[in-house]
Scaffold this motif. Structure first.
Motif, PDB file in Angstrom:
ATOM      1  N   GLN A 105       0.866  -1.182   0.000  1.00 18.35           N
ATOM      2  CA  GLN A 105       0.000   0.000   0.000  1.00 18.35           C
ATOM      3  C   GLN A 105       0.898   1.226   0.000  1.00 18.35           C
ATOM      4  O   GLN A 105       2.113   1.127   0.171  1.00 18.35           O
ATOM      5  CB  GLN A 105      -0.918   0.032   1.224  1.00 18.35           C
ATOM      6  CG  GLN A 105      -0.218   0.336   2.535  1.00 18.35           C
ATOM      7  CD  GLN A 105      -1.182   0.451   3.714  1.00 18.35           C
ATOM      8  OE1 GLN A 105      -2.389   0.344   3.591  1.00 18.35           O
ATOM      9  NE2 GLN A 105      -0.619   0.676   4.895  1.00 18.35           N
ATOM     10  N   ILE A 106       0.303   2.382  -0.157  1.00 23.04           N
ATOM     11  CA  ILE A 106       1.060   3.626  -0.062  1.00 23.04           C
ATOM     12  C   ILE A 106       1.575   3.747   1.361  1.00 23.04           C
ATOM     13  O   ILE A 106       0.828   3.573   2.324  1.00 23.04           O
ATOM     14  CB  ILE A 106       0.177   4.815  -0.469  1.00 23.04           C
ATOM     15  CG1 ILE A 106      -0.099   4.709  -1.963  1.00 23.04           C
ATOM     16  CG2 ILE A 106       0.830   6.131  -0.100  1.00 23.04           C
ATOM     17  CD1 ILE A 106      -1.040   5.736  -2.487  1.00 23.04           C
ATOM     18  N   ASP A 107       2.854   4.022   1.476  1.00 21.57           N
ATOM     19  CA  ASP A 107       3.531   4.056   2.770  1.00 21.57           C
ATOM     20  C   ASP A 107       3.663   5.495   3.254  1.00 21.57           C
ATOM     21  O   ASP A 107       4.199   6.347   2.569  1.00 21.57           O
ATOM     22  CB  ASP A 107       4.898   3.380   2.685  1.00 21.57           C
ATOM     23  CG  ASP A 107       5.652   3.685   1.388  1.00 21.57           C
ATOM     24  OD1 ASP A 107       5.078   4.293   0.464  1.00 21.57           O
ATOM     25  OD2 ASP A 107       6.826   3.304   1.295  1.00 21.57           O
ATOM     26  N   LEU A 108       3.125   5.734   4.448  1.00 21.76           N
ATOM     27  CA  LEU A 108       3.083   7.071   5.019  1.00 21.76           C
ATOM     28  C   LEU A 108       3.494   7.042   6.481  1.00 21.76           C
ATOM     29  O   LEU A 108       3.253   6.063   7.178  1.00 21.76           O
ATOM     30  CB  LEU A 108       1.657   7.641   4.987  1.00 21.76           C
ATOM     31  CG  LEU A 108       0.891   7.677   3.685  1.00 21.76           C
ATOM     32  CD1 LEU A 108      -0.562   8.049   3.950  1.00 21.76           C
ATOM     33  CD2 LEU A 108       1.528   8.663   2.741  1.00 21.76           C
ATOM     34  N   ILE A 109       4.044   8.157   6.925  1.00 22.75           N
ATOM     35  CA  ILE A 109       4.248   8.407   8.353  1.00 22.75           C
ATOM     36  C   ILE A 109       3.408   9.635   8.689  1.00 22.75           C
ATOM     37  O   ILE A 109       3.538  10.678   8.044  1.00 22.75           O
ATOM     38  CB  ILE A 109       5.717   8.690   8.693  1.00 22.75           C
ATOM     39  CG1 ILE A 109       6.608   7.509   8.336  1.00 22.75           C
ATOM     40  CG2 ILE A 109       5.865   9.089  10.170  1.00 22.75           C
ATOM     41  CD1 ILE A 109       6.452   6.306   9.224  1.00 22.75           C
ATOM     42  N   GLU A 110       2.540   9.520   9.674  1.00 19.19           N
ATOM     43  CA  GLU A 110       1.715  10.631  10.147  1.00 19.19           C
ATOM     44  C   GLU A 110       2.373  11.189  11.414  1.00 19.19           C
ATOM     45  O   GLU A 110       2.656  10.435  12.348  1.00 19.19           O
ATOM     46  CB  GLU A 110       0.304  10.158  10.503  1.00 19.19           C
ATOM     47  CG  GLU A 110      -0.434   9.428   9.392  1.00 19.19           C
ATOM     48  CD  GLU A 110      -1.040  10.337   8.344  1.00 19.19           C
ATOM     49  OE1 GLU A 110      -1.005  11.571   8.504  1.00 19.19           O
ATOM     50  OE2 GLU A 110      -1.566   9.808   7.356  1.00 19.19           O
TER      51      GLU A 110
END
Length: 142
Positions: A105-110
């Motif tokens: 999946q799209i990899d994000l850090i919030e």
């Protein structure tokens, strides 16, 4: 971290994810301060005329999320996370990892600064799968 700040952080961690998955704009915006800031490469990709990836104020942030919620086929909508987050009472951080039980999946850090029980500054950092996806989207057409 005080019990009050710990409860506020956990509330934001749980509710932010739930409201995004449900596409509940009112519930999501209740988590942001009126003068909150959102920084994300997606802001710049969707609204290149801004000249930056920064939105200021709850109204601008709400408009941005509402537009995204109306475009469910933009490839940005998988939201698997591990349940692990880090917080110190003032800042909350978690990952949407690339590798999931159902594939990439799209990899994000919030990263969210929290004060008074609401998000005051929200930064989103994109990994390589997310960057590749952003790079393939036509400017302003997400």
């Amino acid at each position: 971290m005080t019990e009050e700040s710990e409860d506020a952080i956990r509330h934001i961690y749980e509710q932010w994810h739930e409201t995004v998955v449900r596409r509940d704009i009112e519930g999501l915006m209740a988590l942001y301060a009126d003068d909150a800031i959102l920084e994300s490469p997606l802001v710049w990709a969707v609204q290149p005329d801004l000249g930056s990836g920064i939105l200021r104020g709850k109204m601008a942030i709400g408009d941005f999320f509402a537009a995204g919620f109306r475009s469910p086929s933009n490839g940005l909508g998988r939201w698997y996370r591990t349940g692990i987050f880090f917080a110190n009472g003032r800042q909350l951080i978690w990952e949407y990892p690339r590798a999931t039980p159902d594939g990439d999946q799209i990899d994000l850090i919030e990263v969210m600064d929290v004060s008074g029980g609401v998000i005051t500054h929200h930064r989103v950092y994109w990994g390589w799968v997310g960057f590749r996806t952003l790079s393939s989207l036509p400017a302003g057409a997400k």
